[in-house]
Design an enzyme around this catalytic site. Structure first.
Site, PDB file in Angstrom:
ATOM      1  CB  CYS A  84      -1.009  -0.056   1.142  1.00 34.89           C
ATOM      2  SG  CYS A  84      -2.452   0.970   0.805  1.00 34.89           S
ATOM      3  NE  ARG A 144      -6.727   6.607   3.409  1.00 39.68           N
ATOM      4  CZ  ARG A 144      -6.591   5.945   4.563  1.00 39.68           C
ATOM      5  NH1 ARG A 144      -7.611   5.306   5.083  1.00 39.68           N
ATOM      6  NH2 ARG A 144      -5.461   5.949   5.201  1.00 39.68           N
ATOM      7  CG  HIS A 179      -3.417  -3.219   3.573  1.00 41.98           C
ATOM      8  ND1 HIS A 179      -2.504  -2.588   4.396  1.00 41.98           N
ATOM      9  CD2 HIS A 179      -4.021  -2.252   2.864  1.00 41.98           C
ATOM     10  CE1 HIS A 179      -2.560  -1.285   4.194  1.00 41.98           C
ATOM     11  NE2 HIS A 179      -3.477  -1.056   3.265  1.00 41.98           N
ATOM     12  CD  GLU A 181      -0.640  -5.264   5.898  1.00 42.01           C
ATOM     13  OE1 GLU A 181      -0.471  -5.814   4.787  1.00 42.01           O
ATOM     14  OE2 GLU A 181      -1.013  -4.079   6.018  1.00 42.01           O
TER      15      GLU A 181
HETATM   16  N1  GLN Z   1      -3.453   6.222   0.652  1.00 44.08           N
HETATM   17  C1  GLN Z   1      -2.297   6.007   1.445  1.00 44.08           C
HETATM   18  C2  GLN Z   1      -1.094   6.706   0.862  1.00 44.08           C
HETATM   19  O1  GLN Z   1      -1.043   6.960  -0.298  1.00 44.08           O
HETATM   20  C3  GLN Z   1      -1.991   4.547   1.571  1.00 44.08           C
HETATM   21  C4  GLN Z   1      -3.070   3.864   2.336  1.00 44.08           C
HETATM   22  C5  GLN Z   1      -2.606   2.623   3.036  1.00 44.08           C
HETATM   23  O2  GLN Z   1      -1.420   2.355   3.137  1.00 44.08           O
HETATM   24  N2  GLN Z   1      -3.551   1.895   3.545  1.00 44.08           N
HETATM   25  O3  GLN Z   1      -0.170   6.992   1.570  1.00 44.08           O
END
Ligand code: GLN
Length: 196
Positions: A84, A144, A179, A181
């Site tokens: 992410c 996100r 994710h 994890e």
């Molecule tokens: N949207 C976040 C970012 O760009 C990442 C979100 C996440 O790691 N769950 O930093």
């Protein structure tokens, strides 16, 4: 084997737990450490960069003098998994949002990402994913999440969701927009450890 989880911000305990599970399954002995200091970073055999807020993680990596060393480790072939926000940081191009915030990227992978690409549509969701190298679907948890909008050079696509790239690999570096994890499935952590 010594596994390091970058722990300046973000989903650290979850990665430590999943790493423990993966090591148990693989019958590996070793250690999993939270990394916040350069001296610790230098001792690990592979590294996980967790999700969180990529702008914050980027700034803190700089502040704690870890940034350059991670770039150096990646260039030397130390296996790295970024999930992410960690996926965003591995990219060479961060898109319009990264440019606007002036976020510094590790630039270890030939790919461009779009931060919060799904966020504008759907904050979080789960989807079954077909990942190259795994023989059964993987539960993808997206929060996100960024998208990998372009890959070139040595960067290989390992997974798409609805046509969009959500996982890529370059050498022993893996970028994952979701994710792993946060699931009960340690297979991607196992994939990382098998590169060591
Ligand atoms: N949207 C976040 C970012 O760009 C990442 C979100 C996440 O790691 N769950 O930093």
């Amino acid at each position: 084997m010594k596994v390091g989880v970058v722990s300046v911000q973000g989903a650290v305990p979850e990665h430590i737990r999943m790493s423990q599970l993966a090591m148990e399954i693989m019958g590996l002995s070793g250690q999993i450490i939270s990394v916040r200091r350069l001296n610790d970073l230098r001792t690990v055999d592979c590294l996980i960069i967790p999700g969180g807020e990529s702008t914050t993680i980027s700034k803190l990596l700089d502040k704690f003098h870890l940034f350059e060393e991670i770039v150096d480790m990646g260039s030397r072939g130390v296996p790295i998994m970024g999930t992410c926000a960690g996926c965003v940081l591995l990219a060479k191009e961060g898109g319009e949002q990264a440019e606007r915030t002036g976020m510094r990227l590790l630039s270890l992978m030939d790919m461009a990402v779009d931060r919060n690409a799904y966020g504008r549509q759907r904050e979080s969701f789960e989807a079954e994913l077909d990942i190259k190298g795994l023989d059964a679907p993987f539960p993808g948890v997206f929060i996100r999440a960024p998208l990998i909008t372009r890959t070139w050079g040595e960067c290989q696509v390992l997974c798409r969701h609805q046509g969009e790239v959500v996982m890529a690999r370059q050498g022993d570096i893996m970028a994952i927009s979701f994710h792993p994890e946060l699931t009960g499935d340690p297979r991607l952590h196992q994939m990382l450890f098998s590169m060591v």
